[in-house]
Design a protein around this motif. Structure first.
Motif, PDB file in Angstrom:
ATOM      1  N   ILE A 187       0.144   2.860 -11.006  1.00 36.87           N
ATOM      2  CA  ILE A 187      -0.389   3.373  -9.814  1.00 36.87           C
ATOM      3  C   ILE A 187      -0.692   4.676  -9.582  1.00 36.87           C
ATOM      4  CG2 ILE A 187       0.005   2.867  -7.382  1.00 36.87           C
ATOM      5  CD1 ILE A 187      -0.412   0.468  -8.822  1.00 36.87           C
ATOM      6  N   THR A 188      -1.778   5.203  -9.122  1.00 38.41           N
ATOM      7  CA  THR A 188      -2.082   6.593  -9.189  1.00 38.41           C
ATOM      8  C   THR A 188      -2.204   6.936  -7.879  1.00 38.41           C
ATOM      9  OG1 THR A 188      -4.618   5.909  -9.601  1.00 38.41           O
ATOM     10  CG2 THR A 188      -3.152   6.568 -11.252  1.00 38.41           C
ATOM     11  N   ASP A 189      -2.583   6.146  -6.740  1.00 37.56           N
ATOM     12  CA  ASP A 189      -2.809   6.729  -5.311  1.00 37.56           C
ATOM     13  C   ASP A 189      -2.867   5.546  -4.370  1.00 37.56           C
ATOM     14  OD1 ASP A 189      -2.720   8.550  -3.399  1.00 37.56           O
ATOM     15  OD2 ASP A 189      -4.683   9.568  -4.072  1.00 37.56           O
ATOM     16  N   GLN A 190      -2.713   5.864  -3.138  1.00 33.90           N
ATOM     17  CA  GLN A 190      -3.238   4.816  -2.162  1.00 33.90           C
ATOM     18  C   GLN A 190      -4.686   4.965  -2.084  1.00 33.90           C
ATOM     19  OE1 GLN A 190      -2.165   5.501   2.246  1.00 33.90           O
ATOM     20  NE2 GLN A 190      -0.235   4.068   1.607  1.00 33.90           N
ATOM     21  N   SER A 221       0.817  -1.210  -0.091  1.00 34.80           N
ATOM     22  CA  SER A 221       0.036   0.063  -0.074  1.00 34.80           C
ATOM     23  C   SER A 221       0.731   1.320   0.272  1.00 34.80           C
ATOM     24  CB  SER A 221      -1.026   0.017   1.164  1.00 34.80           C
ATOM     25  OG  SER A 221      -1.891  -1.180   1.103  1.00 34.80           O
ATOM     26  N   MET A 222       1.924   1.157   0.313  1.00 34.74           N
ATOM     27  CA  MET A 222       3.204   2.324   0.176  1.00 34.74           C
ATOM     28  C   MET A 222       3.732   2.571  -0.991  1.00 34.74           C
ATOM     29  SD  MET A 222       2.134   3.493   3.260  1.00 34.74           S
ATOM     30  CE  MET A 222       3.483   4.743   3.505  1.00 34.74           C
ATOM     31  N   ILE A 223       3.465   1.592  -1.832  1.00 27.77           N
ATOM     32  CA  ILE A 223       4.260   1.713  -3.270  1.00 27.77           C
ATOM     33  C   ILE A 223       4.019   3.137  -3.883  1.00 27.77           C
ATOM     34  CG2 ILE A 223       2.449   0.752  -4.823  1.00 27.77           C
ATOM     35  CD1 ILE A 223       4.398  -1.132  -5.806  1.00 27.77           C
ATOM     36  N   PRO A 224       5.087   3.739  -4.366  1.00 26.95           N
ATOM     37  CA  PRO A 224       4.628   4.997  -4.871  1.00 26.95           C
ATOM     38  C   PRO A 224       4.016   5.160  -6.041  1.00 26.95           C
ATOM     39  CG  PRO A 224       7.236   4.691  -4.609  1.00 26.95           C
ATOM     40  CD  PRO A 224       6.455   3.313  -4.471  1.00 26.95           C
ATOM     41  N   ARG A 225       3.428   6.417  -6.270  1.00 23.47           N
ATOM     42  CA  ARG A 225       2.558   6.666  -7.390  1.00 23.47           C
ATOM     43  C   ARG A 225       3.600   6.607  -8.651  1.00 23.47           C
ATOM     44  NH1 ARG A 225       0.879  10.415  -3.605  1.00 23.47           N
ATOM     45  NH2 ARG A 225      -1.192  10.821  -3.154  1.00 23.47           N
ATOM     46  N   GLY A 226       3.176   6.316  -9.649  1.00 23.24           N
ATOM     47  CA  GLY A 226       3.883   6.097 -10.948  1.00 23.24           C
ATOM     48  C   GLY A 226       4.357   4.681 -11.303  1.00 23.24           C
ATOM     49  N   THR A 227       4.251   4.018  -9.988  1.00 23.56           N
ATOM     50  CA  THR A 227       5.036   2.624 -10.183  1.00 23.56           C
ATOM     51  C   THR A 227       4.013   1.643 -11.145  1.00 23.56           C
ATOM     52  OG1 THR A 227       5.504   2.285  -8.028  1.00 23.56           O
ATOM     53  CG2 THR A 227       4.998   0.231  -8.860  1.00 23.56           C
ATOM     54  N   ARG A 228       4.790   0.864 -12.023  1.00 21.59           N
ATOM     55  CA  ARG A 228       3.977   0.278 -13.125  1.00 21.59           C
ATOM     56  C   ARG A 228       4.261  -1.277 -12.832  1.00 21.59           C
ATOM     57  NH1 ARG A 228       4.137   5.653 -14.687  1.00 21.59           N
ATOM     58  NH2 ARG A 228       2.991   6.029 -16.617  1.00 21.59           N
ATOM     59  N   LEU A 257       4.416 -10.974 -12.512  1.00 24.06           N
ATOM     60  CA  LEU A 257       4.291  -9.305 -12.726  1.00 24.06           C
ATOM     61  C   LEU A 257       5.782  -8.760 -12.718  1.00 24.06           C
ATOM     62  CD1 LEU A 257       1.236  -8.026 -10.455  1.00 24.06           C
ATOM     63  CD2 LEU A 257       1.156  -8.935 -13.022  1.00 24.06           C
ATOM     64  N   ASP A 258       6.110  -7.998 -13.498  1.00 23.60           N
ATOM     65  CA  ASP A 258       7.408  -7.021 -13.723  1.00 23.60           C
ATOM     66  C   ASP A 258       6.919  -5.862 -13.076  1.00 23.60           C
ATOM     67  OD1 ASP A 258       9.251  -8.762 -14.371  1.00 23.60           O
ATOM     68  OD2 ASP A 258       8.601  -8.744 -16.485  1.00 23.60           O
ATOM     69  N   VAL A 259       7.612  -5.267 -11.745  1.00 27.95           N
ATOM     70  CA  VAL A 259       7.185  -4.217 -11.051  1.00 27.95           C
ATOM     71  C   VAL A 259       8.417  -3.170 -11.310  1.00 27.95           C
ATOM     72  CG1 VAL A 259       6.545  -3.170  -8.972  1.00 27.95           C
ATOM     73  CG2 VAL A 259       5.841  -5.671  -9.424  1.00 27.95           C
ATOM     74  N   ARG A 260       8.102  -1.915 -11.820  1.00 25.45           N
ATOM     75  CA  ARG A 260       8.891  -1.024 -11.701  1.00 25.45           C
ATOM     76  C   ARG A 260       8.494   0.414 -11.047  1.00 25.45           C
ATOM     77  NH1 ARG A 260      10.713   4.035 -14.253  1.00 25.45           N
ATOM     78  NH2 ARG A 260      12.775   4.000 -15.128  1.00 25.45           N
ATOM     79  N   VAL A 261       9.512   0.429 -10.060  1.00 26.14           N
ATOM     80  CA  VAL A 261       9.056   1.514  -9.142  1.00 26.14           C
ATOM     81  C   VAL A 261      10.062   2.868  -9.520  1.00 26.14           C
ATOM     82  CG1 VAL A 261       9.249   2.556  -6.907  1.00 26.14           C
ATOM     83  CG2 VAL A 261       8.511   0.125  -7.051  1.00 26.14           C
ATOM     84  N   PRO A 262       9.359   3.911  -9.836  1.00 23.65           N
ATOM     85  CA  PRO A 262      10.349   5.099 -10.390  1.00 23.65           C
ATOM     86  C   PRO A 262      11.117   5.580  -9.363  1.00 23.65           C
ATOM     87  CG  PRO A 262       8.120   5.842  -9.897  1.00 23.65           C
ATOM     88  CD  PRO A 262       7.888   4.493  -9.268  1.00 23.65           C
ATOM     89  N   VAL A 287      -5.236   2.541  -6.013  1.00 29.77           N
ATOM     90  CA  VAL A 287      -5.974   2.311  -7.344  1.00 29.77           C
ATOM     91  C   VAL A 287      -4.956   2.898  -8.495  1.00 29.77           C
ATOM     92  CG1 VAL A 287      -7.866   3.066  -6.182  1.00 29.77           C
ATOM     93  CG2 VAL A 287      -6.249   4.739  -6.888  1.00 29.77           C
ATOM     94  N   ALA A 288      -5.238   2.308  -9.720  1.00 34.25           N
ATOM     95  CA  ALA A 288      -4.557   2.610 -10.769  1.00 34.25           C
ATOM     96  C   ALA A 288      -5.344   2.672 -12.119  1.00 34.25           C
ATOM     97  CB  ALA A 288      -3.731   1.253 -10.820  1.00 34.25           C
TER      98      ALA A 288
END
Length: 202
Positions: free
Chosen positions: A137-140, A119-126, A190-195, A175-176
């Motif tokens: 990802i757009t928001d918590q 839930s703490m994953i940053p906005r912009g994570t794909r 899933l491949d996860v990319r945190v900016p 949410v995304a």
């Protein structure tokens, strides 16, 4: 990175891009006005979200989450999908003293596993799926009593709606929006990319 931070007149920690692996555990679609979603094996995402889901569309009406807009005004829809973490649902269940919390009871469209503190994953994570589909990802997602009431309907418990709001803060998922259309399926890797991450000093 340190030189970039000094440009702002202070030391700013800039965290580099992070890449992780995860797994799509389950998928679900929301229909009508009920918060609960219905589990499915696969979904063909479009750029508007999940076809037939109540949160699909490029536009949504402003609500209590965006008090800087007049209630009901059309705004860009950054809440096409709701995503939760299996590990965090287990934390919520333990805190409430109940056996389980199913993703569908909270209206989730996607449940994932393998990402700590999801839930703490940053906005912009794909989140990238094998088909090429991608979510941004757009928001918590903040907890609400409506989801708590649906949980209470399945698990019982006096005032479970209030308790759910208390214990699920920062555990309710994110949410995304759909960044790239395509098929997603339960069990997908899933491949996860945190900016890059930083905190603006103001």
């Amino acid at each position: 990175m340190a030189d970039e931070g000094r440009r702002f007149g202070t030391e700013i920690a800039i965290a580099p891009v992070i890449k992780r692996k995860a797994r799509a555990v389950s998928l679900a679609v929301g229909q009508g006005e009920e918060i609960a979603t219905r589990r499915v094996e696969a979904i063909e995402l479009t750029l508007e979200g999940i076809p037939g889901d109540r949160h699909a569309g490029f536009v949504r009406p402003a609500d209590v989450r965006v008090p800087w807009f007049k209630r009901g005004d059309p705004i860009h829809n950054e809440r096409q999908l709701s995503i939760v973490s299996i590990e965090e649902l287990a934390e919520i269940a333990a805190a409430l003293g109940i056996a389980e919390v199913e993703p569908e009871w909270l209206g989730a469209n996607l449940a994932v596993a393998g990402l700590p503190a999801f839930s703490m994953i940053p906005r912009g994570t794909r989140l990238f799926f094998p088909s090429g589909a991608a979510l941004a990802i757009t928001d918590q997602n903040a907890p609400c009593r409506i989801a708590g009431a649906e949980l209470a309907r399945h698990q019982g418990g006096e005032r479970l709606d209030f308790r759910f709001v208390e214990v699920s803060r920062r555990l309710r998922g994110v949410v995304a929006t759909v960044d790239k259309a395509g098929r997603i399926a339960a069990g997908d890797a899933l491949d996860v990319r945190v900016p890059e991450q930083w905190v603006w000093p103001g």
